[in-house]
Design an enzyme around this catalytic site. Sequence first.
Site, short mmCIF file in Angstrom:
data_model
loop_
_atom_site.label_atom_id
_atom_site.label_comp_id
_atom_site.label_asym_id
_atom_site.label_seq_id
_atom_site.Cartn_x
_atom_site.Cartn_y
_atom_site.Cartn_z
N ARG A 17 17.81 -2.43 -3.52
CA ARG A 17 17.53 -3.67 -4.28
C ARG A 17 18.73 -4.60 -4.27
NH1 ARG A 17 13.92 -0.32 -3.81
NH2 ARG A 17 12.13 -0.13 -5.23
N ARG A 418 21.06 0.87 -10.42
CA ARG A 418 20.90 -0.16 -11.45
C ARG A 418 20.52 0.42 -12.81
NH1 ARG A 418 17.41 -0.51 -8.23
NH2 ARG A 418 15.68 -0.98 -9.59
N ASP A 479 8.14 -5.64 -14.84
CA ASP A 479 8.40 -6.26 -13.54
C ASP A 479 7.18 -6.96 -12.96
OD1 ASP A 479 6.84 -4.11 -12.93
OD2 ASP A 479 8.28 -3.14 -11.57
N CYS A 538 -9.08 -12.42 7.65
CA CYS A 538 -9.18 -13.10 8.94
C CYS A 538 -7.85 -13.72 9.34
CB CYS A 538 -10.26 -14.18 8.87
SG CYS A 538 -10.69 -14.89 10.47
N THR A 539 -7.12 -14.25 8.36
CA THR A 539 -5.81 -14.83 8.65
C THR A 539 -4.85 -13.78 9.18
OG1 THR A 539 -6.09 -16.54 6.97
CG2 THR A 539 -3.83 -16.04 7.65
N ARG A 541 -5.56 -10.87 10.56
CA ARG A 541 -6.00 -10.26 11.81
C ARG A 541 -5.82 -11.17 13.02
NH1 ARG A 541 -11.69 -7.15 10.35
NH2 ARG A 541 -10.76 -5.45 9.13
N ASN A 710 -15.05 -2.82 22.18
CA ASN A 710 -15.48 -2.80 20.79
C ASN A 710 -14.40 -3.27 19.83
OD1 ASN A 710 -18.15 -2.05 20.83
ND2 ASN A 710 -17.65 0.10 21.15
N ASP A 711 -13.15 -3.19 20.25
CA ASP A 711 -12.08 -3.59 19.35
C ASP A 711 -12.05 -5.09 19.16
OD1 ASP A 711 -9.96 -3.20 17.67
OD2 ASP A 711 -8.48 -3.41 19.28
#
Length: 919
Positions: A17, A418, A479, A538-539, A541, A710-711
């Site tokens: 961190r 921390r 957090d 979709c974005t 991929r 198919n992919d």
Amino acid sequence: MDVLETSKSLDEELYSRQMYVLGLPAMQRIQGAKVLLSGLQGLGAEVAKNLVLMGVGSLTLHDPHPTCWSDLAAQFFLSKRDLERSRAEACQELVAKLNESVQVCIHTGDLTEDLLLDFQVVVLTASKLEEQLKVGTLCHKHGVCFLVADTWGLVGQLFCDFGEDFTVQDPTEAEPLTAAIQHITQGSPGIVTLKKEAHGQNFCSGDLVTFSGIEGMVELNDCAPRPIHVQEDGTLEIGDTTTFSCYLRGGAVTEVKRPKTVSHEPLDAALLQPRVVAQSPQEVHRAHCLHQAFRALHKFHHHNGRPPRPWDPAISRKFMPLDQWLYFDALDCLPEDGKPLPNPEDCIPRGCRYDGQIAVFGAGFQKKLSHQHYLLVGAGAIGCELLKNFALVGLGTRGSGSVTVADMDHIERSNLSRQFLFRPQDIGRPKAEVAAEAALRLNSDLQVTSFTHQLDPSTEDIYGDNFFSRMDGVAAALDSFQARRYVAVRCTHYLKPLLEAGTQGTLGHASVFMPHVTEPYRAPASATASEDAPYPVCTVRHFPSTVEHTVQWARDEFEGLFHLAAETINHHQQALTSLADTDRPQVLTLLQAVLGVLRERPQTWQDCVVWALGHWQLRFCYSIMQLLKHFPPDKVLEDGTLFWSGSKRCPQPLEFDASQDTHFLYVLAAANLYAQMHGLPGSQDKTGLRELLKLLPLPGPQDLAPIFANDLDPALASAEFGPEQLKLHEALEFWSVGPHLKPLRFEKDNDSNFHMDFVAAAASLRAQNYGILPANRMQSKRIVARIIPAIATTSAAVAGLVVLELYKVVGGAQSLGAFRHSYLHLAENRFSRWVPHAPAIQTEQHGLRVRMLLYGRAPLYSAAWPPEKQAQHLSLRVTELVQRVTGQVPLPGQRVLVLELSCEGEEEDTIFPPLHYEL
């Protein structure tokens, strides 16, 4: 400053961190630094804690004075058994246990010139002015960084002298500006046009920039930093590009941060003409007054041989360093105007650990503190600091007083740099339990209880009316905004004060919310909207536009290839049965990807490398070619706009090159993970892998065709079984004979398991496909794990500010002007405190109907009802009315009914506060 060379490797897991705040070069300099700390009262203990947690090379403690009762008010390394022992000797062992990699030793003699020469940094706390001047002069003479810190009651002072020529390599915490390039012209000057989404980037004329990822005009890639001139239209002039190659596509421009040099005066000169850090003329004046007050305190001590008595009437290379004085006061913690100050007799020492605090607020106030009941939600970095402070100030230590700490998390190794109440042997244990045990060691009188249940709607049977009715207030050290908002709603519900704090790197805030006095807590709208929101599938991929998209894609790749695929094959009978369902294409895609170019189980390390190389070709070359086949670079939509425009970046296929580190590391990581999944031995022999890759042919489209169809092709993916799919079915039947695969669960903190190596390499290659500036391994880890950058110093600072507001709440302050919200930015030396806003008040009269918020929406009473119906309901007790209308009775132990008020004939957005009906 120069530091000693160190052969120790940096523990990235422990300091993960902190590294996101300071960066690797600064961390390496810190690891080689030798620090001398003189003065180990409360302030000195805080300094020692933060230095050791930060990971300095060595820390030498100096304080030959004997421990006394007043030290225990703030010195958490000391206890009753240390009375009369030298503070340094009493502290050494506990300080060293905070971080085993830091050498902690003590010095018992005087601070001589020869001694000072052995350190890069010298810090004095609780020291006399004569000693400050002597040591400060010697440090300035020899180029040793010198700091003085001191506190007197509710005021504090900080001075730094880093010499006359101190270079700050990175003046701010902000990441360098980066923007995607749309076009670059050849000419003198060359003009860079940024992509639309980069407009508004705050480049300034005179900034230095460099370039990366450019195709065509490759002369700019990794060039020496170039100055820019920003034109009115936002384009950038970058100097002569006449002789450079023609620009084709892609690339990014990145700001190069400039070092800054600061010059400091020695203490003797700075005392006469102080340069103070302040935000306004009023603050400058106040700081100058405090400067003179501190000088008067030193003079009093010099002439009388003692400090003034309490309420004595006689006394009316990372980030920029201070320039040079900082003064702070919390005099707003004292009684409000018009109320009497503590009686001097009430402030005399009692021979107890709280004498220091009693000297400021009096014994009566100390008694109030000890009988308080407080809930602390969160035992992370800020939570540990708050619990330590609660133990030191004596909160919940007498009678029926108590502190309850709630946290469902368990301790990880990365917490240790921390969260100072935890030690290596505590890893894996519940944070709440360990924190409570550690707080008891700080103050054996603390009446502390731990809860390991999360505070959320599912646990309201645990944290219900009985629980909250006992509490005098709540401190939140959480957090996430979602968790903060829920706790705030519960505090509003039960009308309890809420103290809240948070940090991000060197940014921090502390806030107080008082029922009927301040406005309630409200999380920032932008933060709550974006927190935990998934990226559009979709974005991620097909159309990534940010580095976060590429990292999420890589993380999804890991999950699909090495976890879900293994689970699916292990249960292939169920999976094959489901192929007739709507999810059949996704299942086929998943299984085909894990088969890759292989037609049977891998048997050797070489088989795993062959699969990894084939998958590299599939993901970063052939899949991109197939995408461009469906959506060519020049494709135009019906409205005339280019398909690849706006946030859609047109991708380019990559060519595999084992000499490029990212290409090679992807195959190394993917092959090892594939081997782990199949129970085969992996390999870390990079030389051997390079030789093997020279011998292996790159798989072509024909090798990947069964997966490929198919992919990527939706039409084929939804078709019935064809010959290739029958082969897939047969392969699965063959695999069912062998042992089960091992699904890999992603683990970010193990640097030897190849998990983060795979994600970082895959994300970088994906970014190269789409012309996005790639993230490095550390940045990828921060994104995929949603890590919040943090350092111990900021956590300690905001926890201290919270306790200042606690004093006011316990003291019974009721006016709005008594309270303060606080904000600090340590990297830029900014600190501000302000009075909170008052709550919104409505004073209109309406015809009301009352509805149970907790038991449904049926109205309990309405003025619009006919008289006979009103009489039928108004004769009932509220609980009976609730039961009749809702069919439910209050739960056992329930003490409050919350009624929602609404107004007849008003707009739907009319809002009324809830009505609390006490049973």
